[in-house]
Every structure is written in C-alpha cells, then in structure tokens.
Design a protein around this motif. Structure first.
Motif, PDB file in Angstrom:
ATOM      1  N   UNK A 132      -6.359 -10.171   9.891  1.00 58.73           N
ATOM      2  CA  UNK A 132      -7.197  -8.978   9.930  1.00 58.73           C
ATOM      3  C   UNK A 132      -6.612  -7.800   9.163  1.00 58.73           C
ATOM      4  N   UNK A 133      -5.334  -7.830   8.875  1.00 61.85           N
ATOM      5  CA  UNK A 133      -4.762  -6.722   8.115  1.00 61.85           C
ATOM      6  C   UNK A 133      -4.422  -7.156   6.702  1.00 61.85           C
ATOM      7  N   UNK A 134      -3.648  -8.230   6.589  1.00 57.79           N
ATOM      8  CA  UNK A 134      -3.270  -8.717   5.284  1.00 57.79           C
ATOM      9  C   UNK A 134      -2.187  -7.904   4.616  1.00 57.79           C
ATOM     10  N   UNK A 135      -1.712  -6.855   5.247  1.00 57.09           N
ATOM     11  CA  UNK A 135      -0.744  -5.968   4.612  1.00 57.09           C
ATOM     12  C   UNK A 135       0.606  -6.646   4.493  1.00 57.09           C
ATOM     13  N   UNK A 136       1.161  -6.569   3.286  1.00 57.39           N
ATOM     14  CA  UNK A 136       2.517  -7.032   3.112  1.00 57.39           C
ATOM     15  C   UNK A 136       3.502  -5.935   3.465  1.00 57.39           C
ATOM     16  N   UNK A 137       3.336  -4.756   2.842  1.00 58.83           N
ATOM     17  CA  UNK A 137       4.274  -3.652   3.042  1.00 58.83           C
ATOM     18  C   UNK A 137       3.555  -2.320   2.899  1.00 58.83           C
ATOM     19  N   UNK A 138       3.938  -1.361   3.724  1.00 61.92           N
ATOM     20  CA  UNK A 138       3.532   0.031   3.541  1.00 61.92           C
ATOM     21  C   UNK A 138       4.684   0.775   2.889  1.00 61.92           C
ATOM     22  N   UNK A 139       4.379   1.483   1.823  1.00 63.77           N
ATOM     23  CA  UNK A 139       5.358   2.372   1.194  1.00 63.77           C
ATOM     24  C   UNK A 139       4.918   3.800   1.475  1.00 63.77           C
ATOM     25  N   UNK A 140       5.822   4.603   2.029  1.00 64.27           N
ATOM     26  CA  UNK A 140       5.463   5.967   2.398  1.00 64.27           C
ATOM     27  C   UNK A 140       6.704   6.855   2.409  1.00 64.27           C
ATOM     28  N   UNK A 141       6.523   8.114   2.798  1.00 60.72           N
ATOM     29  CA  UNK A 141       7.637   9.061   2.850  1.00 60.72           C
ATOM     30  C   UNK A 141       8.124   9.231   4.280  1.00 60.72           C
ATOM     31  N   UNK A 142       9.346   9.696   4.425  1.00 60.77           N
ATOM     32  CA  UNK A 142       9.948   9.880   5.748  1.00 60.77           C
ATOM     33  C   UNK A 142       9.168  10.912   6.559  1.00 60.77           C
ATOM     34  N   UNK A 143       8.927  10.587   7.823  1.00 64.00           N
ATOM     35  CA  UNK A 143       8.243  11.511   8.725  1.00 64.00           C
ATOM     36  C   UNK A 143       6.735  11.476   8.642  1.00 64.00           C
ATOM     37  N   UNK A 144       6.185  10.636   7.800  1.00 67.56           N
ATOM     38  CA  UNK A 144       4.729  10.565   7.661  1.00 67.56           C
ATOM     39  C   UNK A 144       4.106   9.814   8.825  1.00 67.56           C
ATOM     40  N   UNK A 145       2.804   9.984   8.988  1.00 64.02           N
ATOM     41  CA  UNK A 145       2.091   9.239  10.015  1.00 64.02           C
ATOM     42  C   UNK A 145       2.131   7.747   9.719  1.00 64.02           C
ATOM     43  N   UNK A 146       2.096   7.397   8.436  1.00 64.61           N
ATOM     44  CA  UNK A 146       2.147   5.995   8.045  1.00 64.61           C
ATOM     45  C   UNK A 146       3.449   5.339   8.494  1.00 64.61           C
ATOM     46  N   UNK A 147       4.554   6.078   8.416  1.00 64.16           N
ATOM     47  CA  UNK A 147       5.827   5.540   8.892  1.00 64.16           C
ATOM     48  C   UNK A 147       5.768   5.293  10.398  1.00 64.16           C
ATOM     49  N   UNK A 148       5.267   6.273  11.127  1.00 62.38           N
ATOM     50  CA  UNK A 148       5.154   6.138  12.574  1.00 62.38           C
ATOM     51  C   UNK A 148       4.261   4.948  12.937  1.00 62.38           C
ATOM     52  N   UNK A 149       3.134   4.818  12.247  1.00 59.85           N
ATOM     53  CA  UNK A 149       2.201   3.737  12.536  1.00 59.85           C
ATOM     54  C   UNK A 149       2.823   2.379  12.245  1.00 59.85           C
ATOM     55  N   UNK A 150       3.558   2.302  11.130  1.00 57.68           N
ATOM     56  CA  UNK A 150       4.215   1.049  10.763  1.00 57.68           C
ATOM     57  C   UNK A 150       5.233   0.628  11.826  1.00 57.68           C
ATOM     58  N   UNK A 151       6.012   1.595  12.311  1.00 60.21           N
ATOM     59  CA  UNK A 151       7.012   1.301  13.342  1.00 60.21           C
ATOM     60  C   UNK A 151       6.348   0.822  14.630  1.00 60.21           C
ATOM     61  N   UNK A 152       5.303   1.519  15.044  1.00 65.31           N
ATOM     62  CA  UNK A 152       4.645   1.204  16.317  1.00 65.31           C
ATOM     63  C   UNK A 152       3.932  -0.137  16.299  1.00 65.31           C
ATOM     64  N   UNK A 153       3.522  -0.585  15.103  1.00 68.60           N
ATOM     65  CA  UNK A 153       2.717  -1.794  15.010  1.00 68.60           C
ATOM     66  C   UNK A 153       3.434  -2.955  14.321  1.00 68.60           C
ATOM     67  N   UNK A 154       4.739  -2.788  14.085  1.00 69.76           N
ATOM     68  CA  UNK A 154       5.512  -3.876  13.518  1.00 69.76           C
ATOM     69  C   UNK A 154       5.152  -4.231  12.095  1.00 69.76           C
ATOM     70  N   UNK A 155       4.665  -3.259  11.323  1.00 68.58           N
ATOM     71  CA  UNK A 155       4.281  -3.494   9.932  1.00 68.58           C
ATOM     72  C   UNK A 155       5.496  -3.252   9.033  1.00 68.58           C
ATOM     73  N   UNK A 156       5.820  -4.160   8.136  1.00 64.05           N
ATOM     74  CA  UNK A 156       6.920  -3.917   7.198  1.00 64.05           C
ATOM     75  C   UNK A 156       6.668  -2.636   6.393  1.00 64.05           C
TER      76      UNK A 156
ATOM     77  N   UNK B 118       0.840  -1.195   0.000  1.00 63.10           N
ATOM     78  CA  UNK B 118       0.000   0.000   0.000  1.00 63.10           C
ATOM     79  C   UNK B 118       0.878   1.248   0.000  1.00 63.10           C
ATOM     80  N   UNK B 119       0.626   2.118  -0.952  1.00 61.48           N
ATOM     81  CA  UNK B 119       1.338   3.380  -1.054  1.00 61.48           C
ATOM     82  C   UNK B 119       0.521   4.455  -0.338  1.00 61.48           C
ATOM     83  N   UNK B 120       1.026   4.896   0.821  1.00 66.66           N
ATOM     84  CA  UNK B 120       0.263   5.801   1.684  1.00 66.66           C
ATOM     85  C   UNK B 120       0.949   7.169   1.737  1.00 66.66           C
ATOM     86  N   UNK B 121       0.282   8.237   1.274  1.00 71.07           N
ATOM     87  CA  UNK B 121       0.882   9.579   1.309  1.00 71.07           C
ATOM     88  C   UNK B 121       0.823  10.182   2.706  1.00 71.07           C
TER      89      UNK B 121
END
Length: 338
Positions: free
Chosen positions: A302-326, A280-283
């Motif tokens: 329940x998620x099925x997500x393989x990978x989040x692709x995002x930009x540095x400093x985004x909320x998506x990056x923070x969320x991925x780190x906090x929840x162990x999402x690649x 998923x490409x998340x802006x």
C-alpha cells in the motif's frame, strides 16, 4: 352516560398521547415511529423528518415532502439500500424524485440499486459516503444548485454516469467519482477541498493533457513516463497521484525518485500505492502524511516507499520514525532539471 364519559376520556387521552408524540416529544428526543407511513419507516425530529427506510415497491419513486406536517429533510443512511443477511439484494427502482425539502442524502442511501437510472432534486446540500455506490444503470443525476458537499465514494463505480455539474460544490471526498464513466466535468471553480483519487480510472481524467493532472492545487494523477519526477511548484497536496492499481492503464510508470516542492503541505494515503522502490524527497513544508507503510492488500504494497529523504526536525522525519519507514536526513538536495 358514564360509559360515554369513559370512552370520551379514553379517546382524549389517546389523542393527547399521539399529539405529544408527534409534536411534543421530538423537541426532547427523536421519535422513531414503530410502523411504516406511506411506504417509509421514519424518525421525527423537533422540526423535521428523517426517512430511515423505504419499504415500498414503486419503480418510479416520488418522495413525499411532508409527514405529519413536518418537512422531510434527511434521507437516512441506507434508506433505499437493502440487505439480507449482509448481502445486498435488488429493489427494482428506476427513478427517484426528491422534494425541495430534502437537504441531506445519507451514507449508502441508494447503494447497489443496479436498476436506478435517474435521480432528480432541487435543494440537496450534502451527499453521504457511498450514497450512490455501484448504481450500474445510473445515467442522470441532478441535485440542484445548492449541492456543496460530496463525500467519499458517493458516485463511485457508476459506468453510465458520464456527466456531472459541480456548480457551487466546495468539498469532494476520496474517490467520489472513481471508476465511473465520466467524460464531461463542468463548473469546478467553487471547489475548496478535494480528496484523493476523486476521478480515478475515469475516461475524463485520462483525457486530460499533460503529465500532471492538477485540480485546484491537488495532484490527482501523474501520467508521465519518466522514472525521475519533479512535481511542479504550486501543487499543495499529493492525492493518490502515483497509485498503481489499474491493470487497464499504464500510468504511472514505476518511478524511482520523486521531488516534492515547498508548496506541498499534505500527502494522502494511496499516493504511492504499489510503487515498490521509490525514493521521495519531502520538504519541511509537508505537515500531513497518510502513507500506510508496510500494509499489504491482495498482494499489493500500500505504500511502496523505499526511502524518505528529508531534513532534520521535519514532519516527514517524525512520520518516518513513527511508522518504521526507511529515511535519510540531509541538509538540502539538488532538484534535477526536467
């Protein structure tokens, strides 16, 4: 004479206590009446009544407008829902008439009444969570033009409920009409906030044209068959759109890539339910994510997500780190043509 005076004083004392209990004490704190009145257990508030539990046996219930001069304003949580040792059991109620005074229908108020066919009201403002959940005979619901809030799963799992008028409704909770028989939905122009999968698994949502079912900025369902999906610009929230749960329908397919536009601000839970390998490409426009990564339920991811692709400093990056999402950090990405 002395005996008469004592009896009189006693009667006056009892009357005073009753009057204080009914008219005075509710201004200090709510008063729950310890016995049933007119087939209901009730609580007295300062200027209105809450119906806590229906203990009558009428098939066609007409709710009284007043108790002890106070208007009935609230049908409390589980008022008509009955359980024995935690297991729902049946009350043979077929219809309910709700008076003008009632504004609030509480959580699970009419849940699991499989004989209930019709509910009418004129002045209801809010319908609680699971209020009419799994009323499998329910056909007609009319709650008046003042209805503004319908909470989570309020009318879910009602296969014979085929039509609903949303005039003046402003807020609809998650799965409010999921698994119902809706084929006709009208007057949705007042909606300001809509939850995830509101019309999931209904005939109405599968009859909508196009690959994307979007309701006032909320992407409720992806119906396409492409494995690489570009979400249209203008979508504000993704609300369960790629959830794979039903075995009856083929939508959506197993997607591999999803490109989210800058207009999107939030992603609700279950949006990618059982999508096992999606990237998923998340802006950085997305500031709210409720993906339950890593949780399992009955064999489903329940998620099925393989990978989040995002930009540095985004909320998506923070969320991925906090929840162990690649995740993968990039400067930008190119959106493919569709």
């Amino acid at each position: 004479m002395k005996k008469i005076v004592i009896i009189t004083i006693f009667c006056i004392t009892i009357i005073t206590i009753i009057l204080f209990t009914v008219f005075g004490l509710p201004y200090i704190k709510p008063v729950k009446i310890p016995f049933a009145l007119k087939g209901y257990e009730i609580t007295l508030e300062d200027d209105y009544v809450i119906l806590n539990k229906y203990v009558g046996n009428d098939k066609n219930v007409v709710i009284p407008e007043r108790f002890l001069t106070k208007p009935v304003k609230v049908l409390g949580d589980r008022c008509f829902y009955n359980s024995l040792n935690g297991t729902p059991w049946e009350k043979e109620i077929e219809s309910v008439e709700i008076p003008d005074s009632v504004e609030i229908i509480g959580d699970r108020c009419f849940a699991f009444i499989s004989s209930l066919k019709s509910v009418t009201a004129t002045n209801v403002i809010s319908v609680g969570e699971h209020a009419f959940y799994e009323n499998r005979a329910l056909e007609n619901v009319s709650l008046g033009s003042g209805l503004t809030i319908i909470k989570t799963k309020a009318f879910s799992a009602n296969p014979h409920l085929v039509s609903f008028d949303f005039s003046n409704v402003k807020e609809i909770g998650d799965e409010a009409f999921a698994y119902s028989g809706l084929t006709n939905v009208t007057n949705m122009q007042s909606i300001e906030k809509i939850g995830a999968r509101v019309f999931a698994e209904t005939p109405w949502i599968y009859a909508q044209k196009g690959d994307f079912v979007i309701i006032y900025g909320s992407l409720q369902l992806y119906k396409g068959e492409e494995q690489i999906v570009v979400i249209p610009d203008g979508v504000k929230s993704i609300d369960g759109a790629f959830c794979q749960y039903s075995s009856e329908y083929k939508y959506p397919v197993d997607v591999q890539e999803i490109y989210i536009p800058d207009s999107v601000e939030s992603i609700s839970s279950y949006s990618f339910f059982s999508q096992d390998n999606v990237t998923i490409y998340i802006p950085d426009s997305v500031t709210s994510i409720e993906i339950s990564y890593g949780r399992k339920w009955e064999g489903y991811d329940l998620s099925g997500i393989g990978t989040i692709v995002t930009t540095a400093g985004s909320y998506a990056e923070q969320y991925a780190k906090e929840n162990g999402i690649p995740y993968e950090i990039v400067d930008s990405w190119e959106v493919p043509d569709t």
